[in-house]
Scaffold this active site. Structure first.
Site, PDB file in Angstrom:
ATOM      1  N   VAL A  76       0.850  -1.197   0.000  1.00 12.49           N
ATOM      2  CA  VAL A  76       0.000   0.000   0.000  1.00 12.49           C
ATOM      3  C   VAL A  76       0.884   1.246   0.000  1.00 12.49           C
ATOM      4  O   VAL A  76       1.821   1.331   0.781  1.00 12.49           O
ATOM      5  CB  VAL A  76      -0.910   0.066   1.258  1.00 12.49           C
ATOM      6  CG1 VAL A  76      -1.860   1.257   1.158  1.00 12.49           C
ATOM      7  CG2 VAL A  76      -1.693  -1.218   1.449  1.00 12.49           C
ATOM      8  N   GLY A  91       3.012   2.401  -2.208  1.00 10.01           N
ATOM      9  CA  GLY A  91       4.301   2.369  -2.910  1.00 10.01           C
ATOM     10  C   GLY A  91       5.466   2.700  -1.996  1.00 10.01           C
ATOM     11  O   GLY A  91       5.681   2.007  -0.995  1.00 10.01           O
ATOM     12  N   ILE A 145       5.884   5.175   0.058  1.00  4.29           N
ATOM     13  CA  ILE A 145       5.600   5.855   1.335  1.00  4.29           C
ATOM     14  C   ILE A 145       5.550   4.806   2.444  1.00  4.29           C
ATOM     15  O   ILE A 145       4.795   3.844   2.326  1.00  4.29           O
ATOM     16  CB  ILE A 145       4.239   6.582   1.301  1.00  4.29           C
ATOM     17  CG1 ILE A 145       4.043   7.342  -0.012  1.00  4.29           C
ATOM     18  CG2 ILE A 145       4.097   7.509   2.490  1.00  4.29           C
ATOM     19  CD1 ILE A 145       2.621   7.878  -0.204  1.00  4.29           C
ATOM     20  N   GLY A 162       2.612   4.513 -19.077  1.00  2.00           N
ATOM     21  CA  GLY A 162       2.971   3.344 -18.280  1.00  2.00           C
ATOM     22  C   GLY A 162       2.329   3.325 -16.899  1.00  2.00           C
ATOM     23  O   GLY A 162       2.689   2.516 -16.054  1.00  2.00           O
ATOM     24  N   ASP A 213      -8.621  -2.457  -6.912  1.00  3.60           N
ATOM     25  CA  ASP A 213      -7.279  -2.279  -6.354  1.00  3.60           C
ATOM     26  C   ASP A 213      -7.328  -1.419  -5.089  1.00  3.60           C
ATOM     27  O   ASP A 213      -6.700  -1.724  -4.089  1.00  3.60           O
ATOM     28  CB  ASP A 213      -6.393  -1.616  -7.423  1.00  3.60           C
ATOM     29  CG  ASP A 213      -5.045  -1.170  -6.888  1.00  3.60           C
ATOM     30  OD1 ASP A 213      -4.083  -1.939  -7.022  1.00  3.60           O
ATOM     31  OD2 ASP A 213      -4.949  -0.061  -6.329  1.00  3.60           O
ATOM     32  N   LYS A 222      -6.396  -2.350  -1.051  1.00  2.00           N
ATOM     33  CA  LYS A 222      -5.503  -1.565  -0.197  1.00  2.00           C
ATOM     34  C   LYS A 222      -6.232  -1.094   1.061  1.00  2.00           C
ATOM     35  O   LYS A 222      -5.667  -1.081   2.154  1.00  2.00           O
ATOM     36  CB  LYS A 222      -4.934  -0.393  -0.989  1.00  2.00           C
ATOM     37  CG  LYS A 222      -3.911  -0.848  -2.039  1.00  2.00           C
ATOM     38  CD  LYS A 222      -3.584   0.254  -3.028  1.00  2.00           C
ATOM     39  CE  LYS A 222      -2.517  -0.198  -4.020  1.00  2.00           C
ATOM     40  NZ  LYS A 222      -2.428   0.723  -5.174  1.00  2.00           N
ATOM     41  N   GLY A 250       5.754   2.848  -9.040  1.00  2.00           N
ATOM     42  CA  GLY A 250       7.014   3.062  -9.752  1.00  2.00           C
ATOM     43  C   GLY A 250       8.053   2.060  -9.299  1.00  2.00           C
ATOM     44  O   GLY A 250       8.004   1.547  -8.191  1.00  2.00           O
TER      45      GLY A 250
END
Lengths: 430, 430
Positions: A131, A133, A135, A186, A200, A204, A301
């Site tokens: 969850v 990314g 952070i 992307g 999604d 999360k 990313g």
């Protein structure tokens, strides 16, 4: 020389190759900070013939050899989806290997079961990257806010939809066009269904509920609406009324239950979530002692996700919590100050030619001016006022020399003040 | 039943009494989450005769008895300043007691020395509350971002000066008036020198540099300018040019050294730091893998600070890192949804009376309208368009019933869309 800890990868795609890169780039830094060193020994991939930098990593298409290898202490699962991730992660834990995963579907659906298997086998299962990314949301809720009863979590936890909504808003695009842009950049998959229909986000939110409320919700039961219902008009009408539309996950203790939903919602434009743009994520957490906190950063990313994965790997690797503080300090020293735009205020007396004198001195020091203004108040025969200048980028040392010279003028009525102007985020990078 | 861990307090002022309250309020929650239980056994205070709720805490004016008490496992230092904090904390560590402190002066000046004493005595010294109040900045940089080389930290870490600058900006006050307001609100000390001249910020920046760069800087050597040089005019001129003035601490790797300063600076008004108001703090951290992250929250105050202190106490108390995840899940269930304002879009055909029919149904369901508009496009004889409505607060279940009824109208050309409108921060909280 610190011990080298062996890692096995399930999956060597985008995030996997990011992890390989990050371990190599930051090796020295991580040794300094945590006194650990890693080697990726083995990776399970779909296609052995795909051209890739092997970095000495042994490749196979099934996990059997990786699981049999004693030197693989930590397994990193980057497959996504539940099948075969659930089976392979279970087997890894049962083989006495710690597991780090970035897999939100797996943790949302099978988190409790897998954590139980991990505990039974005396190994750890960590999932910081699942969850938010890069952070560090999960350890913050788990550790940093442990003294708090968490009352609510509200936020933007899907980079794809936030990118789409940002483009609809800023470039006046329709939903379909913005989705195409996201795919080209992307940020959206060729089949974007799970992102745009909210599934999604619901997964999360289910993970966040477990952490914040110790309660597990089946993500498919969370009330959920996708962004695919939105039109450009919705965005622009919202804007007229002072709102932005964001895809929001929300969970809050309410009337003995949880107010729980995933929906595009209208956010007042001065709300901290309203300014979260593009693929960024942000989460507001309300704790009963700490009040409202916000955490903001890249929610997806290659390297941000690898950063979260690697923080879990390091946490497992460092046995002693005293480690990080005991590293010998590197002494570097204060550098020359960076050039910057400055705001300068010069208190002056009302004498002829004073503005010319000031700007001449600035020119002599190669300080170029972006804006200048002067205001003088008359007081009988005398007068005083302020000259205000905004400079282009200048070396602070040069500016100080110029201001020292100006300060000596008989036309000055007080000390010059110079304030740095901060640049917009990220402008400095690259 | 979990073991009860004894705590000794050095200081029982604002934060100390907050800690007593928090341990009591969140006792059950903390037992659930971390399986630990605390009892404050002893507190060292200045004045034994001051009226206070004793809560069964033994009081004394010197630390001798507290240090001699074997049952005090963790000492919490909330004295502030270096003297006698340094001596008492050293003695505590040497007596084999863990120490948690909120004391930025102590850690900025003697952090390395005290951490060495702690390591030598096999106990821990934690200081989450020393920077950023309730925001868990320190463990985030230390643990969450450990896979990153930190390239810069930039932020607002002094609530007093941020409160003063917010008041100067929003209420057009001069510096002296805004300072008085801050003192009246309890955000500035009677002697505000260390806050307004930047010394407090420099101490916090010194602590951040140790964490981010493993480098110790003497806080008195950090280039520093106070907010006391600012005038109302500076604020309003900055505003004209699109900037806000904030007291900024900045450290960044640059040319083999560190670019390091504490100064009021001009921030573009769309910069994330520009919207940090009143006593809030925020820190931007740039990691080489994760990119830019921001952490935002209350940088001061009784309970936020106690929250950070207690998170350190709990971290020391829980021996096993498996603890938090293994607690049995509480099942609560999804509650009735909260009433909210909604944005509603209704796709209609151009038939006479359709708008009246819609608003009548809404009225019958007691849904009151704050704004409504309709736009119809003619297409030869026929036409279609949208009715858009912003409601006052309404129970979502009621709204759904009304929309279900409206959906059946022959005048509708598609599905109604309803989006929740998020309220401004904190409006819901008392």
């Amino acid at each position: 020389m610190s011990e080298i800890i062996g890692i096995g990868l399930l999956g060597l795609g985008n995030v996997g190759s990011g992890l390989v890169e990050l371990i190599s780039t930051n090796r020295e830094h991580i040794q300094d900070r945590a006194d650990v060193n890693f080697k990726i020994l083995h990776a399970v991939v779909k296609d052995l013939n795909k051209v890739r930098q092997s970095n000495g990593i042994e490749l196979s298409t099934t996990p059997d050899k990786l699981l049999a290898e004693d030197d693989v202490k930590i397994v990193v699962e980057l497959l996504g989806g539940v099948d075969p991730a659930f089976e392979w992660v279970s087997k890894s834990l049962k083989s006495g290997k710690h597991v780090v995963t970035a897999n939100k579907s797996l943790i949302a659906e099978y988190g409790d079961e897998l954590l139980k298997i991990a505990a039974d086998n005396n190994v750890r299962l960590l999932y910081e990257a699942s969850v938010g990314g890069g952070i560090p949301l999960i350890r913050t809720i788990q550790d940093g806010l442990i003294a708090n009863e968490i009352e609510s979590v509200t936020g933007i936890v899907n980079g794809t939809t936030n990118y789409i909504l940002t483009k609809m808003e800023e470039e006046n695009l329709g939903y379909a066009e913005a989705l195409k842009l996201a795919q080209a950049a992307g940020f959206a998959e060729p089949d974007p269904t799970l992102d745009v229909n909210g599934a999604d986000v619901a997964q999360k939110l289910s993970i966040l509920c477990r952490l914040a409320f110790s309660t597990h919700y089946d993500s498919t039961k969370i009330p959920c609406q996708g962004v695919d219902i939105l039109t450009q008009d919705d965005i622009s009408v919202a804007e007229e009324f002072g709102y932005r539309i964001k895809m929001i996950a929300h969970a809050e203790i309410l009337n003995g239950g949880h107010d729980l939903w995933v929906e595009p919602a209208l956010i007042p434009s001065d709300h901290p979530l309203a300014n979260v743009r593009n693929e960024n994520n942000a989460l507001l957490v309300y704790g009963n002692a700490v009040g409202e906190l916000m955490f903001y950063g890249k929610g997806a990313g290659r390297l941000p996700t690898a950063s979260a994965v690697l923080s879990d790997v390091i946490e497992i690797a460092i046995a002693s919590p005293l480690h990080t503080d005991m590293v010998e300090r590197k002494r570097i020293g204060i550098s020359e100050l960076r050039s910057s735009n400055f705001y300068v205020r010069l208190p002056i007396l009302d004498k002829p030619g004073v503005i010319g004198k000031i700007t001449t001195v600035l020119g002599e020091h190669q300080i170029s001016i972006s804006h200048a203004s002067a205001a003088i108040r008359k007081n009988g025969d005398s007068g005083f006022g302020q000259v205000r200048i905004i400079t282009h980028a200048v070396d602070p040392a040069k500016l100080n020399l110029a201001l020292k010279e100006i300060k000596g003028f008989p036309e000055m009525s007080g000390e010059p003040v110079a304030l740095r102007i901060l640049e917009v985020n990220g402008d400095r990078r690259n």
